[in-house]
Design an enzyme around this catalytic site. Sequence first.
Site, PDB file in Angstrom:
ATOM      1  N   GLU A  88       0.820  -1.203   0.000  1.00 41.91           N
ATOM      2  CA  GLU A  88       0.000   0.000   0.000  1.00 41.91           C
ATOM      3  C   GLU A  88       0.864   1.268   0.000  1.00 41.91           C
ATOM      4  O   GLU A  88       0.590   2.204  -0.725  1.00 41.91           O
ATOM      5  CB  GLU A  88      -0.898  -0.024   1.251  1.00 41.91           C
ATOM      6  N   ASP A  89       1.890   1.295   0.811  1.00 39.96           N
ATOM      7  CA  ASP A  89       2.589   2.551   1.094  1.00 39.96           C
ATOM      8  C   ASP A  89       3.982   2.683   0.509  1.00 39.96           C
ATOM      9  O   ASP A  89       4.611   3.726   0.650  1.00 39.96           O
ATOM     10  CB  ASP A  89       2.702   2.759   2.620  1.00 39.96           C
TER      11      ASP A  89
END
Length: 502
Positions: A88-89
């Site tokens: 996700e990051d």
Amino acid sequence: MPEEIIKKETEDNTNDLRAIFDLMQKHSEEDEKLITKAYKFAKEAHKNFERLSGDPYIVHLVGTAKNLAEIKADAETIAAGLLHDVLEDTTTKKEDVVREFGDDITFMIEGVTKLGKIKYHGVERHAESLRKLFIATARDIRVLLIKLADRLNNAATLESLHKVRPEKSRRIALETLEIYAPLANRLGMGHIKGELEDLAFPYILPNEYKETVRLRQKKSKEIMKRLEKINRLLCKRLAKAGITKFKTDFRVKHIYSLFLKLQKKNMDIDKIYDLSALRIMVPTTEDCYRVLGIIHNTWRPLPERLKDYIAVPKPNGYQSIHTVIFTGDGGIVEIQIRSEQMHNEAEYGIAAHLAYDESGKKKTGGELSKKLKWITQLIEWQKGVHESESFLDNLKTDFFNNQIFVFTPKGDVVELPEGASPLDFAYLIHTDIGSHAFGAKVNGKMASFDTALKNGDIVEIITREKSTPSPKWLEYAKTSEAIKRIRISLGNTKKNKERLER
Ligand code: MN
């Protein structure tokens, strides 16, 4: 890199990993290797990122991993916990994670990422559906454990977020209280549930929180003194009766659950009998009843307060005997008696069942306790144990109840029976939307009214003032509500027609 920095770095790593290993139950060298690898991978991937608190990102990941180790999750789950934000990051590619850690861990990370996209905006009637959606979407129950561990760490660090974005911290607190805590409760994880509630509470009802803390503090000194006294006498009596293998501890009630009780009792703390409790853990169920006898022989019980959750467990599987006694010095104390196993299950819930057995061998579905019926069913279902027809039927009616969950374009969750069509959706939103439905979009594309909706579909209904139900609609609709409404509309049209013809 200068030597001191490298040294410091190595020290940090060792400390972080030690902290995780120490919380884990019996584990192998292999387990430690896997977790160390995940830790280093995550640290490298997130090295340029900080949390709002200014902490390096790895602090959040280690926090999540520690929460997982504490509920006795297995090594793979802990590794996935360390890696849960890499897709996700960071710029990390899925292929790299698959190559390094395999399909299972990658699946868990993707599951957590997916769940993170579901946002709750505090519409009470959707809360239960959303909880179910979580379970349905997670597929692997371990995904939910990671999500809960992640949320527990985020809730514990809400303060820094609150300073910069108070409205966001409130939303997260609300989600924590209304979605995650009940979910933890459903999974039988009493400890996590209490923690999540207590962390969210001050951000939702700050004044009530302060007042509850004040009331509890006022009482707690007196209570602790009394508990210690009872504990001393109890230990003596048990020893005299030949019960030597036991543990006791005492706890003061979680702040949020105390608040809920206080509300029912006009905020009068003297009316709360289970503000604190003394717990006794013994090896077997028989021991529990023996201990109960000794307690009632020593102190006078409040008869209507005796609850035998061993014989009649709570719906989430919780087992214990609760009794409330007069302490003889004007006080009242609750005592909870349970076996070691019941204690582990009460604290760790589902995780206690997923854990390894004594010999360090992974438990299989068949060994799981029958007490947590729907959880057991869920796990069996995941493992693809589908042999028995009636088992499947039970699972469907008991657990998912043949339900699917779809979204409105605004992201609200709507619960429908399996095979439901856009018309069912339309009538569920509003009778007028149903009876003037002209077309439907599913996931942004035009779809016919006989489309069977699937979990997670986003459904939009296009209405026209002149559009009215046709008899064909009766074949498409699955819900009794939609069928009833369509019949009424068709009946009216028929009557009107007849009236015109007459
Ligand atoms: Mn996270």
